[in-house]
Design a protein around this motif. Structure first.
Motif, PDB file in Angstrom:
ATOM      1  N   GLU A   1       0.815  -1.217   0.000  1.00  0.00           N
ATOM      2  CA  GLU A   1       0.000   0.000   0.000  1.00  0.00           C
ATOM      3  C   GLU A   1       0.848   1.268   0.000  1.00  0.00           C
ATOM      4  OE1 GLU A   1      -2.313  -1.153   3.406  1.00  0.00           O
ATOM      5  OE2 GLU A   1      -4.070  -1.557   2.160  1.00  0.00           O
ATOM      6  N   VAL A   2       2.017   1.244   0.658  1.00  0.00           N
ATOM      7  CA  VAL A   2       2.833   2.472   0.695  1.00  0.00           C
ATOM      8  C   VAL A   2       3.726   2.604  -0.532  1.00  0.00           C
ATOM      9  CG1 VAL A   2       2.827   2.409   3.221  1.00  0.00           C
ATOM     10  CG2 VAL A   2       4.816   1.512   1.978  1.00  0.00           C
ATOM     11  N   SER A   3       4.043   1.447  -1.166  1.00  0.00           N
ATOM     12  CA  SER A   3       4.958   1.499  -2.317  1.00  0.00           C
ATOM     13  C   SER A   3       4.229   1.420  -3.649  1.00  0.00           C
ATOM     14  CB  SER A   3       5.965   0.343  -2.234  1.00  0.00           C
ATOM     15  OG  SER A   3       5.325  -0.902  -2.470  1.00  0.00           O
ATOM     16  N   GLY A   4       3.029   0.847  -3.642  1.00  0.00           N
ATOM     17  CA  GLY A   4       2.294   0.669  -4.895  1.00  0.00           C
ATOM     18  C   GLY A   4       2.797  -0.475  -5.729  1.00  0.00           C
ATOM     19  N   ARG A   5       3.706  -1.308  -5.181  1.00  0.00           N
ATOM     20  CA  ARG A   5       4.282  -2.422  -5.938  1.00  0.00           C
ATOM     21  C   ARG A   5       3.931  -3.740  -5.253  1.00  0.00           C
ATOM     22  NH1 ARG A   5       8.599   1.186  -5.843  1.00  0.00           N
ATOM     23  NH2 ARG A   5       9.676  -0.087  -4.301  1.00  0.00           N
TER      24      ARG A   5
ATOM     25  N   SER B   1       5.336  -8.333  -2.085  1.00  0.00           N
ATOM     26  CA  SER B   1       4.298  -8.668  -1.112  1.00  0.00           C
ATOM     27  C   SER B   1       3.515  -9.925  -1.464  1.00  0.00           C
ATOM     28  CB  SER B   1       3.330  -7.489  -0.963  1.00  0.00           C
ATOM     29  OG  SER B   1       3.983  -6.356  -0.447  1.00  0.00           O
ATOM     30  N   VAL B   2       3.180 -10.097  -2.738  1.00  0.00           N
ATOM     31  CA  VAL B   2       2.300 -11.207  -3.115  1.00  0.00           C
ATOM     32  C   VAL B   2       2.871 -12.571  -2.733  1.00  0.00           C
ATOM     33  CG1 VAL B   2       1.256 -12.421  -5.065  1.00  0.00           C
ATOM     34  CG2 VAL B   2       1.073  -9.928  -4.896  1.00  0.00           C
ATOM     35  N   PRO B   3       4.158 -12.864  -2.978  1.00  0.00           N
ATOM     36  CA  PRO B   3       4.669 -14.182  -2.556  1.00  0.00           C
ATOM     37  C   PRO B   3       4.535 -14.415  -1.049  1.00  0.00           C
ATOM     38  CG  PRO B   3       6.191 -13.147  -4.090  1.00  0.00           C
ATOM     39  CD  PRO B   3       5.185 -12.100  -3.721  1.00  0.00           C
ATOM     40  N   VAL B   4       4.752 -13.377  -0.251  1.00  0.00           N
ATOM     41  CA  VAL B   4       4.606 -13.512   1.206  1.00  0.00           C
ATOM     42  C   VAL B   4       3.156 -13.824   1.560  1.00  0.00           C
ATOM     43  CG1 VAL B   4       4.806 -12.302   3.414  1.00  0.00           C
ATOM     44  CG2 VAL B   4       6.551 -11.977   1.641  1.00  0.00           C
TER      45      VAL B   4
ATOM     46  N   LEU C   1      -6.029  -8.583  -1.958  1.00  0.00           N
ATOM     47  CA  LEU C   1      -6.010  -8.914  -3.384  1.00  0.00           C
ATOM     48  C   LEU C   1      -7.205  -8.305  -4.104  1.00  0.00           C
ATOM     49  CD1 LEU C   1      -4.934 -12.663  -3.156  1.00  0.00           C
ATOM     50  CD2 LEU C   1      -3.515 -10.716  -3.815  1.00  0.00           C
ATOM     51  N   ALA C   2      -8.371  -8.296  -3.435  1.00  0.00           N
ATOM     52  CA  ALA C   2      -9.561  -7.716  -4.058  1.00  0.00           C
ATOM     53  C   ALA C   2      -9.424  -6.211  -4.208  1.00  0.00           C
ATOM     54  CB  ALA C   2     -10.795  -8.053  -3.224  1.00  0.00           C
ATOM     55  N   ARG C   3      -8.808  -5.569  -3.224  1.00  0.00           N
ATOM     56  CA  ARG C   3      -8.646  -4.123  -3.257  1.00  0.00           C
ATOM     57  C   ARG C   3      -7.569  -3.697  -4.247  1.00  0.00           C
ATOM     58  NH1 ARG C   3      -7.741  -3.779   1.608  1.00  0.00           N
ATOM     59  NH2 ARG C   3      -5.474  -3.517   1.687  1.00  0.00           N
ATOM     60  N   ALA C   4      -6.519  -4.496  -4.346  1.00  0.00           N
ATOM     61  CA  ALA C   4      -5.352  -4.077  -5.123  1.00  0.00           C
ATOM     62  C   ALA C   4      -5.386  -4.540  -6.568  1.00  0.00           C
ATOM     63  CB  ALA C   4      -4.083  -4.594  -4.448  1.00  0.00           C
ATOM     64  N   GLY C   5      -6.202  -5.552  -6.868  1.00  0.00           N
ATOM     65  CA  GLY C   5      -6.291  -5.998  -8.250  1.00  0.00           C
ATOM     66  C   GLY C   5      -5.036  -6.666  -8.764  1.00  0.00           C
ATOM     67  N   ALA C   6      -4.550  -7.687  -8.038  1.00  0.00           N
ATOM     68  CA  ALA C   6      -3.323  -8.367  -8.463  1.00  0.00           C
ATOM     69  C   ALA C   6      -3.581  -9.771  -8.982  1.00  0.00           C
ATOM     70  CB  ALA C   6      -2.348  -8.445  -7.290  1.00  0.00           C
ATOM     71  N   ALA C   7      -4.851 -10.120  -9.170  1.00  0.00           N
ATOM     72  CA  ALA C   7      -5.169 -11.483  -9.590  1.00  0.00           C
ATOM     73  C   ALA C   7      -5.395 -11.533 -11.092  1.00  0.00           C
ATOM     74  CB  ALA C   7      -6.402 -11.988  -8.836  1.00  0.00           C
TER      75      ALA C   7
ATOM     76  N   GLY D   1     -13.082  -8.361 -10.574  1.00  0.00           N
ATOM     77  CA  GLY D   1     -12.913  -6.917 -10.559  1.00  0.00           C
ATOM     78  C   GLY D   1     -11.495  -6.472 -10.780  1.00  0.00           C
ATOM     79  N   ASN D   2     -10.646  -7.369 -11.265  1.00  0.00           N
ATOM     80  CA  ASN D   2      -9.247  -6.998 -11.460  1.00  0.00           C
ATOM     81  C   ASN D   2      -9.137  -5.854 -12.465  1.00  0.00           C
ATOM     82  OD1 ASN D   2      -6.408  -7.077 -11.573  1.00  0.00           O
ATOM     83  ND2 ASN D   2      -6.535  -8.343 -13.418  1.00  0.00           N
ATOM     84  N   SER D   3      -8.549  -4.785 -12.003  1.00  0.00           N
ATOM     85  CA  SER D   3      -8.375  -3.616 -12.867  1.00  0.00           C
ATOM     86  C   SER D   3      -6.973  -3.513 -13.430  1.00  0.00           C
ATOM     87  CB  SER D   3      -8.688  -2.343 -12.066  1.00  0.00           C
ATOM     88  OG  SER D   3      -7.740  -2.201 -11.018  1.00  0.00           O
ATOM     89  N   GLY D   4      -6.061  -4.324 -12.882  1.00  0.00           N
ATOM     90  CA  GLY D   4      -4.673  -4.226 -13.298  1.00  0.00           C
ATOM     91  C   GLY D   4      -3.946  -3.062 -12.674  1.00  0.00           C
ATOM     92  N   LYS D   5      -4.653  -2.293 -11.837  1.00  0.00           N
ATOM     93  CA  LYS D   5      -4.035  -1.135 -11.192  1.00  0.00           C
ATOM     94  C   LYS D   5      -3.469  -1.524  -9.841  1.00  0.00           C
ATOM     95  CE  LYS D   5      -7.357   1.955 -13.418  1.00  0.00           C
ATOM     96  NZ  LYS D   5      -8.444   2.943 -13.203  1.00  0.00           N
ATOM     97  N   GLY D   6      -2.665  -0.656  -9.310  1.00  0.00           N
ATOM     98  CA  GLY D   6      -2.096  -0.870  -7.988  1.00  0.00           C
ATOM     99  C   GLY D   6      -3.103  -0.587  -6.908  1.00  0.00           C
ATOM    100  N   PRO D   7      -2.682  -0.705  -5.654  1.00  0.00           N
ATOM    101  CA  PRO D   7      -3.590  -0.504  -4.533  1.00  0.00           C
ATOM    102  C   PRO D   7      -4.022   0.954  -4.433  1.00  0.00           C
ATOM    103  CG  PRO D   7      -1.337  -0.720  -3.757  1.00  0.00           C
ATOM    104  CD  PRO D   7      -1.319  -1.030  -5.219  1.00  0.00           C
ATOM    105  N   THR D   8      -5.217   1.122  -3.917  1.00  0.00           N
ATOM    106  CA  THR D   8      -5.717   2.473  -3.672  1.00  0.00           C
ATOM    107  C   THR D   8      -5.710   2.734  -2.190  1.00  0.00           C
ATOM    108  OG1 THR D   8      -7.974   1.641  -3.592  1.00  0.00           O
ATOM    109  CG2 THR D   8      -7.186   2.446  -5.705  1.00  0.00           C
ATOM    110  N   THR D   9      -5.663   3.979  -1.809  1.00  0.00           N
ATOM    111  CA  THR D   9      -5.604   4.323  -0.391  1.00  0.00           C
ATOM    112  C   THR D   9      -6.761   5.231  -0.043  1.00  0.00           C
ATOM    113  OG1 THR D   9      -4.190   6.213  -0.882  1.00  0.00           O
ATOM    114  CG2 THR D   9      -3.110   4.148  -0.358  1.00  0.00           C
TER     115      THR D   9
END
Length: 709
Positions: A617-621, A625-628, A647-653, A701-709
């Motif tokens: 969330e702080v880095s946008g990358r 994080s995902v492997p952890v 994952l639902a919020r950040a769209g990494a799936a 809902g995957n947008s392909g975008k990074g996390p939002t704050t």
């Protein structure tokens, strides 16, 4: 009898509650002519000498005397003693278990189990003679004892089959069939023979009870041998049992016909001994033609396991029975099915809701408790719940002998649906001298529909005295205001924050800070107080205050140093709180990325997860994080909701990603992720349904975008 009992050095031994010098009295009590003394003695044996299945030195010393008791025909209630011996000797210990116990410095306990199994098995031959004992209670217990303890399973099986042709008592006949199922489970080479025999029993012209018992054991030991139309067959057998001579008459609505025998069980007359409590569930069957039906159906359901459609169809049939006792069984079994397995339960839930109007109070109460646990899944019963709540204001709040009052189960179930028809009950609860402890959570479930309650919540909070009762009185009100984000109550919350007493003061301040944080800028009057609190750096309270200050004032420069220091706190719980708070700052906390990255290898799994989410969330990358998060997903199922939220919020799936694969595998599983054997939590179904919704949202809902704050 009891020769040599006084020569045993009982005082040198211990049981669960201290010195074992009271064991001789317990053993003699088992032979008493007084039924209450016998039950108290058996209760003491289970409660102390064989506490929760443990085997102590005194337990081993009891075994010869217990065998003396079971072979003496003058001793009443020997069936219970047979069951006790079966429990003491029925734990299998192999070399792997002993090696593991030695590694855990518990070799003595493992050795005791092994010695108990050997000692009881060595004497298990006496149970052969007990199969023909004059006491039916002994004959009920002896078959399972032999199946569990005797070293010659083929001989045991032969005797079980022979006795079935001679035994006149229905309950004993069922015990013989159950024992055969136990032999099949314990001794694989005999399983095929036993399955063939059980199949014949289920198909031949036997009574419906025996056929049902055979099907139940087939489900346990050879489910593949069950008939394809098992639901239809079982439903027919249940109808036969209901219409059997001696079955209590019931009306179409499910109530007993006037003049039929009344159920002698009094709900208020709870047994006071452990053994009595263990036997209490069987009391639900008192007065019924086949009181053992529930146990057989439970066994059948366990054997059907993941055949959710079959189990649902069977329970649907049971819930349509004219017998209220059978419907009580079905309501309880429905709870177990829904809690453990995912499926389509709309019609089943609707039928559970129909039981709310039953004249049988235990049935209506059981139904409301089941619906309470279902949250959104209870929607098909929403109208029935609303009618129940409206018709019975006296049940809106439950009073307890000790502890604060709580909302009635029907009110909680309706509120958990987000149904505004719960509002009158919640409003009335808020006007009581002592507000129910769970009213705030119920308001949270209603969401914006509960906005009309903000005024009374604020007023009641202003009336709370700042004394030792402050936490109990204020916490449900603060929870409700937090859920409603009722910023107009900031002055009242600030009064609580400033005046929290020493007793439970930390908990009370935490609740107040959460409320202020939920109010956002509407709580601006609290900013000076929050700034003063964050100066106590390095404390949990400082982290909580910093999080609230960020929500209210948005001053990243003021809160960052506090949260950075929180990442270095001694306890993992406090570090987790700081990491989560930093994640909410998003890019404003980008400077903390190296510190969060350093926590990804921490030994505490939940801290790793919170740090990974915050880093994302702080880095946008996502790449670090995902492997952890996915590793934690596999290691601890209870972390999955937290990970899926991210994952639902950040769209990494994205399509083809490892995250998408994991989420699809979760959605394909029929077993609930948090289902436990032998236990459950009141929010388990809710948490699993939440997980499923998050998985779908993450995939669709995957947008392909990074996390939002």
């Amino acid at each position: 009898m009891f020769a040599g009992i006084d020569e045993v050095d009982w005082a040198s031994m211990e049981h669960a509650y201290g010195p074992a010098d009271d064991v001789p009295a317990l053993l003699r009590g088992l032979a008493s002519a007084d039924p209450s003394e016998r039950e108290a003695a058996l209760d003491g044996m289970y409660g102390a000498v064989h506490h929760q299945g443990d085997v102590y030195a005194c337990t081993l010393a009891c075994i010869p005397f217990l065998f003396e008791l079971v072979v003496d025909p003058l001793v009443p209630d020997r069936g219970g003693i047979v069951e006790l011996l079966t429990s003491i000797g029925g734990i299998d210990i192999d070399e792997e278990d002993i090696d593991e116990a030695e590694a855990e410095d518990d070799a003595e306990g493992a050795a005791n189990y092994a010695m108990a199994a050997a000692a009881v098995s060595a004497g298990a031959g006496v149970f052969f003679a007990l199969m023909a004992d004059e006491d039916p209670g002994v004959r009920v217990s002896a078959p399972l004892a032999l199946a569990t303890l005797h070293g010659s399973p083929a001989r045991v099986l032969t005797l079980l089959r022979e006795r079935l042709t001679l035994e006149p008592d229905d309950e004993v006949r069922l015990a013989l069939v159950e024992a055969a199922g136990r032999v099949a489970l314990r001794h694989g080479p005999l399983a095929g023979r036993i399955a063939d025999w059980l199949s014949r029993l289920a198909a031949e012209a036997n009574g419906p009870g025996l056929r049902l018992a055979a099907l139940a054991q087939l489900a346990r030991c050879a489910p593949e041998a069950l008939p394809g139309d098992v639901v239809r067959v079982v439903a027919g057998l249940l109808r036969q049992l209901r219409s059997a001579p001696g079955a209590p008459e019931v009306s179409e609505a499910g109530s007993r016909v006037l003049g039929a025998p009344a159920d002698p069980v009094c709900a208020e007359a709870a047994p006071v001994t452990l053994v009595g409590q263990l036997r209490a569930p069987a009391a639900d069957g008192a007065g019924r033609a086949a009181p053992w039906t529930a146990a057989l159906l439970r066994t059948l359901h366990v054997g059907l396991d993941d055949r959710v459609a079959d189990r649902t169809a069977l329970l649907t049939d049971q819930l349509c029975s004219p017998d209220p006792g059978q419907r009580i069984d079905a309501v309880r079994m429905s709870s177990g099915l829904i809690r453990a397995w995912r499926g389509s339960y709309g019609e089943l839930v609707r039928l559970v809701g129909d039981q709310l109007v039953s004249d049988e109070p235990r049935l209506a109460e059981a139904a409301s408790h089941v619906l309470e646990e279902l949250f959104g899944l209870a929607a098909p019963a929403g109208d029935a719940l609303a009618a129940r709540v409206a018709a019975d204001p006296g049940a809106w709040v439950k009073e307890w002998a000790s502890g604060p009052p709580g909302l009635g189960s029907a009110v909680k179930a309706l509120a958990r649906l987000g149904d505004a028809r719960a509002l009158p009950a919640l409003a009335a609860a808020l006007e009581r001298p002592e507000v129910p402890h769970d009213v705030g959570f119920a308001i949270g479930c209603l969401g914006p529909a509960a906005a009309p309650l903000a005024g009374v919540l604020r007023r009641r909070l202003g009336e709370v005295g700042l004394n030792e009762e402050a936490y109990d009185r204020a916490s449900p009100l603060l929870a409700g205001l937090t859920a409603l984000r009722a910023g107009e109550a900031a002055p009242e919350v600030l009064r609580i924050l400033r005046g929290a007493p020493e007793y439970r003061g930390e908990w009370l301040r935490t609740a107040a800070l959460r409320a202020l944080g939920s109010f956002g800028p509407a709580a601006h009057c609290a900013v000076p107080e929050l700034r003063a609190l964050i100066r106590r750096a390095g404390t949990a309270g400082a982290t909580e205050a910093a999080e609230a200050l960020w929500a209210v004032d948005g001053d990243a420069g003021a809160v960052l140093p506090v949260l950075i220091e929180g990442l270095q706190a001694e306890h993992a719980r406090e570090r987790r709180a700081a990491a989560s708070a930093l994640g909410r700052l998003g890019a404003h906390a980008a400077v903390t990325a190296p510190r969060l990255r350093g926590l990804l290898l921490h030994e505490e799994l939940w801290l790793r997860v919170d740090a990974a989410i915050a880093l994302w969330e702080v880095s946008g990358r996502a790449e670090e994080s995902v492997p952890v998060l996915l590793a934690a997903w596999e290691k601890n199922r209870h972390v999955r909701v937290r990970v899926a939220e991210c994952l639902a919020r950040a769209g990494a799936a994205g399509a083809g990603s490892e995250a998408a694969h994991v989420l699809r595998a979760e959605l394909a599983s029929v077993r609930r992720h948090n289902a436990m054997d032998g236990g459950y939590g009141s929010h388990d179904t809710y948490e699993d349904e939440k997980l499923l919704a998050l998985c779908r949202r993450a995939l669709l809902g995957n947008s392909g975008k990074g996390p939002t704050t």
